[in-house]
Design a protein around this motif. Structure first.
Motif, PDB file in Angstrom:
ATOM      1  N   ILE A  66       1.035  -1.008   0.258  1.00 33.80           N
ATOM      2  CA  ILE A  66      -0.553  -0.116  -0.095  1.00 33.80           C
ATOM      3  C   ILE A  66       0.917   1.420   0.134  1.00 33.80           C
ATOM      4  N   ALA A  67       0.463   2.865  -0.436  1.00 37.05           N
ATOM      5  CA  ALA A  67       1.149   3.397  -0.281  1.00 37.05           C
ATOM      6  C   ALA A  67       1.284   4.025   0.861  1.00 37.05           C
ATOM      7  N   SER A  68       2.665   4.581   1.312  1.00 34.30           N
ATOM      8  CA  SER A  68       2.861   4.813   2.408  1.00 34.30           C
ATOM      9  C   SER A  68       2.279   5.669   2.730  1.00 34.30           C
ATOM     10  N   GLY A  69       1.639   6.156   4.417  1.00 31.79           N
ATOM     11  CA  GLY A  69       1.518   7.637   4.734  1.00 31.79           C
ATOM     12  C   GLY A  69       0.000   7.017   5.629  1.00 31.79           C
ATOM     13  N   ILE A  70      -0.411   7.967   5.646  1.00 34.12           N
ATOM     14  CA  ILE A  70      -2.216   7.855   6.964  1.00 34.12           C
ATOM     15  C   ILE A  70      -2.704   7.817   5.833  1.00 34.12           C
ATOM     16  N   HIS A  71      -3.763   7.221   6.194  1.00 37.16           N
ATOM     17  CA  HIS A  71      -4.996   6.501   4.934  1.00 37.16           C
ATOM     18  C   HIS A  71      -6.432   6.578   5.775  1.00 37.16           C
ATOM     19  N   GLY A  72      -7.180   7.437   5.420  1.00 40.09           N
ATOM     20  CA  GLY A  72      -8.728   7.458   5.810  1.00 40.09           C
ATOM     21  C   GLY A  72      -9.080   5.940   5.748  1.00 40.09           C
ATOM     22  N   LEU A 148     -15.628  -2.612   4.679  1.00 41.43           N
ATOM     23  CA  LEU A 148     -13.963  -2.067   5.629  1.00 41.43           C
ATOM     24  C   LEU A 148     -13.588  -1.300   4.270  1.00 41.43           C
ATOM     25  N   MET A 149     -13.170   0.147   4.038  1.00 44.65           N
ATOM     26  CA  MET A 149     -12.903   0.825   3.429  1.00 44.65           C
ATOM     27  C   MET A 149     -12.145   1.334   3.793  1.00 44.65           C
ATOM     28  N   ILE A 150     -10.072   1.809   3.098  1.00 47.27           N
ATOM     29  CA  ILE A 150      -9.149   2.227   2.682  1.00 47.27           C
ATOM     30  C   ILE A 150      -8.890   4.126   2.093  1.00 47.27           C
ATOM     31  N   HIS A 151      -8.917   4.781   2.080  1.00 50.52           N
ATOM     32  CA  HIS A 151      -9.209   5.761   0.782  1.00 50.52           C
ATOM     33  C   HIS A 151      -7.720   6.464   0.348  1.00 50.52           C
ATOM     34  N   VAL A 152      -7.508   6.927  -0.333  1.00 47.61           N
ATOM     35  CA  VAL A 152      -5.831   7.589  -0.901  1.00 47.61           C
ATOM     36  C   VAL A 152      -6.132   8.708   0.205  1.00 47.61           C
ATOM     37  N   GLY A 153      -5.204   8.766   0.985  1.00 49.54           N
ATOM     38  CA  GLY A 153      -4.593  10.039   2.271  1.00 49.54           C
ATOM     39  C   GLY A 153      -5.289   9.883   2.788  1.00 49.54           C
ATOM     40  N   GLY A 154      -4.733  11.202   3.805  1.00 48.13           N
ATOM     41  CA  GLY A 154      -5.124  11.586   4.877  1.00 48.13           C
ATOM     42  C   GLY A 154      -7.112  11.434   5.265  1.00 48.13           C
ATOM     43  N   ASP A 155      -7.104  11.893   6.638  1.00 51.01           N
ATOM     44  CA  ASP A 155      -8.320  12.448   7.025  1.00 51.01           C
ATOM     45  C   ASP A 155      -8.397  12.952   8.296  1.00 51.01           C
ATOM     46  N   ASN A 156      -9.158  14.294   8.613  1.00 54.52           N
ATOM     47  CA  ASN A 156      -9.570  15.290   9.657  1.00 54.52           C
ATOM     48  C   ASN A 156     -10.356  15.496  10.421  1.00 54.52           C
ATOM     49  N   HIS A 157     -11.167  14.100  10.082  1.00 57.54           N
ATOM     50  CA  HIS A 157     -11.982  13.181  10.783  1.00 57.54           C
ATOM     51  C   HIS A 157     -12.791  15.169  11.192  1.00 57.54           C
ATOM     52  N   LEU A 164     -15.769  14.666   4.936  1.00 58.31           N
ATOM     53  CA  LEU A 164     -15.500  13.243   4.957  1.00 58.31           C
ATOM     54  C   LEU A 164     -14.194  13.498   5.099  1.00 58.31           C
ATOM     55  N   GLY A 165     -13.657  14.549   6.318  1.00 56.16           N
ATOM     56  CA  GLY A 165     -12.250  15.198   6.185  1.00 56.16           C
ATOM     57  C   GLY A 165     -11.256  14.910   4.956  1.00 56.16           C
ATOM     58  N   GLY A 166     -11.608  14.857   3.675  1.00 56.02           N
ATOM     59  CA  GLY A 166     -11.081  15.509   3.605  1.00 56.02           C
ATOM     60  C   GLY A 166     -10.000  14.637   2.420  1.00 56.02           C
ATOM     61  N   GLY A 167     -10.604  13.075   2.960  1.00 54.53           N
ATOM     62  CA  GLY A 167      -9.644  11.731   2.305  1.00 54.53           C
ATOM     63  C   GLY A 167     -10.192  11.769   0.613  1.00 54.53           C
ATOM     64  N   GLY A 168      -9.019  11.383   0.005  1.00 54.40           N
ATOM     65  CA  GLY A 168      -9.193  11.159  -1.687  1.00 54.40           C
ATOM     66  C   GLY A 168     -10.437   9.809  -1.385  1.00 54.40           C
ATOM     67  N   ALA A 169      -9.712   9.512  -2.954  1.00 50.28           N
ATOM     68  CA  ALA A 169     -10.278   8.138  -3.411  1.00 50.28           C
ATOM     69  C   ALA A 169     -10.465   6.841  -2.404  1.00 50.28           C
ATOM     70  N   ARG A 170     -11.450   5.812  -2.704  1.00 51.74           N
ATOM     71  CA  ARG A 170     -11.514   4.607  -2.450  1.00 51.74           C
ATOM     72  C   ARG A 170     -10.744   3.391  -2.957  1.00 51.74           C
TER      73      ARG A 170
END
Length: 177
Positions: A66-72, A148-157, A164-170
């Motif tokens: 998976i792409a490293s970093g924080i994901h929604g 259960l879904m993981i999004h591209v990029g972070g989530d500010n809640h 929706l936290g600014g997260g990216g695509a599914r």
């Protein structure tokens, strides 16, 4: 903001990991097979195990590539990871919101979607192995028939500055059976 969220997530994960150890032989659990969504078909990337704890449901990811970093990271309404004309994974519906709050929030804030989870942290090698706790979800039985879904990029809640936290695509999805 990202540094604060990451530091908080790591601190909570460290505290939580010291309290809960997953033992598949002695605990009821659900194994959720996760797949990277793709135009030409999905590819398996591992699994997430959900278990009941006295503090809510814990999710133990074992994901690779998976792409490293924080994901929604969210529980979605429908048990379907299929695509629609709007994009990959859209058949999963929106974030699970049984109370109809229509508000994105932190995993521990009872005023938002029940399916809002802490962010998923992926290391530099593309592995997600850090558990997260969902105190709003009291039992794994509540999860059945969802995804259960993981999004591209972070989530500010929050729903600001982007919904929706600014997260990216599914990006990655698993049906919870």
């Amino acid at each position: 903001m990202k540094k604060i969220l990451l530091a908080g997530a790591l601190a909570c994960t460290a505290l939580f990991a010291n309290e809960v150890v997953f033992d598949p032989k002695s605990q009821d659990h659900i194994v959720i097979n996760m797949e990277q969504l793709g135009e030409k078909g999905n590819v398996a990337v591992g699994e997430v195990v959900a278990i009941d704890t006295s503090h809510g449901v814990a999710f133990f990811p074992n994901l690779k590539g998976i792409a490293s970093g924080i994901h929604g990271f969210h529980v979605h309404e429908n048990p379907d990871c299929g695509a629609t004309e709007k994009g990959l994974g859209m058949k999963a519906g929106g974030h699970w919101d049984p109370e109809g709050t229509k508000k994105h929030s932190f995993a521990w804030d009872d005023k938002g979607h029940k399916g809002d989870l802490p962010v998923l942290i992926v290391d530099a090698e593309g592995n997600a192995i850090y558990p997260v706790l969902a105190p709003k979800i009291k039992s794994i039985s509540e999860l059945k028939g969802r995804s259960l879904m993981i999004h591209v990029g972070g989530d500010n809640h929050h729903d600001h500055p982007k919904p929706l936290g600014g997260g990216g695509a599914r990006m990655i999805c698993g049906v919870i059976k």
